[in-house]
Write an enzyme that holds these catalytic residues in place. Structure first.
Site, mmCIF file in Angstrom:
data_model
loop_
_atom_site.group_PDB
_atom_site.id
_atom_site.type_symbol
_atom_site.label_atom_id
_atom_site.label_comp_id
_atom_site.label_asym_id
_atom_site.label_seq_id
_atom_site.Cartn_x
_atom_site.Cartn_y
_atom_site.Cartn_z
ATOM 1 N N GLU A 1 -11.082 -12.150 -20.000
ATOM 2 C CA GLU A 1 -11.315 -10.928 -19.231
ATOM 3 C C GLU A 1 -10.147 -9.977 -19.438
ATOM 4 O O GLU A 1 -8.992 -10.395 -19.417
ATOM 5 C CB GLU A 1 -11.422 -11.198 -17.718
ATOM 6 C CG GLU A 1 -12.658 -11.896 -17.243
ATOM 7 C CD GLU A 1 -12.661 -12.040 -15.714
ATOM 8 O OE1 GLU A 1 -11.854 -11.350 -15.046
ATOM 9 O OE2 GLU A 1 -13.453 -12.842 -15.208
ATOM 10 N N GLU B 1 -20.325 -3.368 -10.137
ATOM 11 C CA GLU B 1 -21.106 -4.292 -9.313
ATOM 12 C C GLU B 1 -20.926 -3.909 -7.841
ATOM 13 O O GLU B 1 -19.891 -4.192 -7.239
ATOM 14 C CB GLU B 1 -20.665 -5.728 -9.566
ATOM 15 C CG GLU B 1 -20.867 -6.164 -11.010
ATOM 16 C CD GLU B 1 -20.263 -7.530 -11.308
ATOM 17 O OE1 GLU B 1 -20.854 -8.544 -10.878
ATOM 18 O OE2 GLU B 1 -19.197 -7.574 -11.945
ATOM 19 N N LYS C 1 -19.977 -6.623 -5.056
ATOM 20 C CA LYS C 1 -18.848 -7.516 -5.259
ATOM 21 C C LYS C 1 -17.876 -7.401 -4.094
ATOM 22 O O LYS C 1 -17.602 -6.310 -3.595
ATOM 23 C CB LYS C 1 -18.142 -7.168 -6.573
ATOM 24 C CG LYS C 1 -17.197 -8.245 -7.071
ATOM 25 C CD LYS C 1 -16.751 -7.952 -8.487
ATOM 26 C CE LYS C 1 -15.915 -9.090 -9.027
ATOM 27 N NZ LYS C 1 -15.475 -8.833 -10.418
ATOM 28 N N GLU D 1 -12.438 -3.611 -7.297
ATOM 29 C CA GLU D 1 -13.208 -4.745 -7.805
ATOM 30 C C GLU D 1 -14.633 -4.352 -8.175
ATOM 31 O O GLU D 1 -15.254 -4.991 -9.030
ATOM 32 C CB GLU D 1 -13.235 -5.868 -6.767
ATOM 33 C CG GLU D 1 -11.898 -6.550 -6.556
ATOM 34 C CD GLU D 1 -11.410 -7.273 -7.796
ATOM 35 O OE1 GLU D 1 -12.256 -7.779 -8.560
ATOM 36 O OE2 GLU D 1 -10.183 -7.313 -8.013
#
Length: 496
Positions: free
Chosen positions: A275, A329, A332, A338
């Site tokens: 990542e 997202e 999340k 995030e």
């Protein structure tokens, strides 16, 4: 003379084509959102890009099915909550594998299983003391060993590797890179993991984010250094003589030095950046999380991934990179940061412009090569491959039938599209059906010339095999019907 030199010429042409292809790029595909495109749509559109590896965070069956016969490699995951159960014994690991992974291979190319995600540092107490009963480091190692034993028993250990992603928090310190070591209480666990990876040929996964280092220390870290600017004026010198022009390379080499400090002898471990990314939006006061910085970082990250370059400590060792992330997202947990690491919004629009075009994909019918966007309407001649495998027009039908049976059976091709009522059933001709299956097999196995032999009945072509049904060479068979115009560069025949 011509008959003996033609195969050699074809081999040279295909080899040259393959050698010209730059490295692909991996991407993380998270699904913690209520507004994301369906997996089948995601898989179809990724095939027209330079993305050739996708990492997911579970074994979502809809995703695994969607990526069948696409030629895109998948890394699946054991969720943290399941690590303990899989660690109990090999039978538990085999049940997990047989239920969640086995039904989808080989049609879906699964190349690795990530056991947990930042498992050792998910619970802070687990890395700071021995009092937390929820996270047992030995369970992680045992789960990895059990899954590998399952793969050996099933003859899949050379195709599918077992590993686990770590955060940078497993290090006691990361600077200077050459002096980096793992946190003292994690050394026994990391020694076992590194030895396992070295013995099995699996990569050491690290989630590396220069963004967080800059966000938390903006007065100490140069922004361009964090953004992969590769500026020698902003470079950092290591006491052992290495010069780092960007933080990501320094983070990778810090992990490398920590592994070396474990004392594995002559055994080596490949490092993979599982990542890395930069958010386009953050919490109040976060001046680093902007669309401009995210675009700059991820553009440079993709260029780095394609370059085949190593790091100052190991300049000849290629480092695979998985960009984080495909989507924003909206469900999340955590702060705004995030939820905003995605290159795309949930509705498919781009958060910012990043070039994901595939140099060797054919154009979109308008002279544009490899454009990409979930919001685009694909019509007419869609982006497709520039090299195919098809059946020779006058191939022996008995051999072709045997090839078709193999591809749709043990060869792992999903042939439902050419079955009755399938989108590619017409034309109902053996040559067309065999070409569909042969091309899918060829693409999913890497487009090697030997994957298009099929007992001499296959032919690699650099011309689009969609032909006019009146072509005198093909008679009324054609190769693939007009619905197959949606085929992509990795061989999935999208006939819908």
């Amino acid at each position: 003379m011509a008959t003996t030199t033609l195969p050699l010429l074809l081999l040279v042409i295909v080899s040259s084509f393959q050698n010209a292809v730059v490295s692909g790029v991996g991407i993380n595909y998270g699904t913690l959102g209520n507004n994301l495109p369906p997996p089948k749509r995601v898989a179809q559109l990724l095939q027209a890009t330079l993305i050739d590896k996708v990492k997911i965070y579970d074994t979502n069956p809809e995703i695994l099915q969607a990526f069948s016969n696409t030629g895109i490699d998948l890394i699946v995951a054991v969720e943290n909550s399941h690590v303990s159960n899989i660690s109990t014994d090999v039978a538990a690991a085999d049940e997990w594998f047989a239920t969640r992974v086995l039904p989808f291979i080989p049609a879906t190319s699964i190349t690795a299983i990530a056991v947990g995600n930042e498992y050792l540092t998910t619970t802070t107490a687990a890395t700071k003391s021995d009092k937390d009963p929820q996270v047992d480091p030995t369970a992680l190692v045992q789960a990895m060993q059990n899954l590998h034993a399952v793969l050996i028993a099933r003859g899949l250990d050379r195709k599918i590797k077992v590993t686990t992603p770590h955060s940078m928090a497993v290090l006691a310190s990361s600077f200077p890179p050459s002096s980096s070591t793992f946190a003292t209480n994690l050394v026994p666990t990391m020694t076992s993991i590194a030895a396992f990876l070295a013995d099995t040929g699996a990569p050491f996964m690290v989630n590396a984010y220069p963004y967080f280092a800059y966000r938390d220390n903006p007065d100490m870290v140069n922004l361009q250094y964090a953004l992969l600017g590769n500026s020698t004026s902003n470079g950092v010198r290591d006491p052992k003589g290495y010069t780092y022009t960007n933080m990501l390379d320094a983070q990778i080499d810090a992990v490398r030095a920590a592994i070396d400090a474990l004392g594995l002898g002559h055994r080596t471990v490949e490092i993979m950046v599982s990542e890395s990314g930069w958010p386009s939006k953050g919490d109040t006061g976060d001046i680093a999380a902007t669309p401009e910085n995210a675009k700059t970082y991820n553009t440079r990250l993709i260029e780095r991934a394609q370059s085949n370059k190593g790091t100052p400590m190991k300049p000849n060792d290629k480092v695979e990179v998985f960009v984080f992330a495909l989507f924003n997202e909206n469900k999340k947990e955590g702060g705004a940061t995030e939820r905003n690491f995605g290159i795309f919004n949930g509705d498919g629009s781009k958060v910012y412009e990043v070039d994901l075009s595939c140099k060797f994909c054919s154009n979109d019918g308008n002279g544009n090569g490899g454009g990409f966007g979930f919001g685009e309407k694909v019509s007419g001649v869609a982006r497709g491959p520039s090299v195919w495998c098809v059946a020779k027009p006058h191939a022996d039908e008995k051999v072709l039938q045997a090839v078709l049976d193999f591809c749709c059976g043990g060869g792992g091709v999903d042939c439902r599209e050419i079955y009755e009522n399938g989108d590619c059933f017409e034309p109902q001709k053996l040559l067309a059906h065999a070409s569909y299956a042969m091309n899918a097999y060829y693409q999913m196995h890497g487009r090697n010339y030997w994957n298009c032999d099929f007992k001499g009945t296959g032919l690699v072509t650099f011309s689009d095999p969609i032909v006019d049904c009146s072509d005198p060479l093909m008679g009324d068979a054609g190769i693939l019907n007009s619905k197959s115009a949606g085929r992509n560069d990795r061989g999935h025949n999208q006939c819908g």
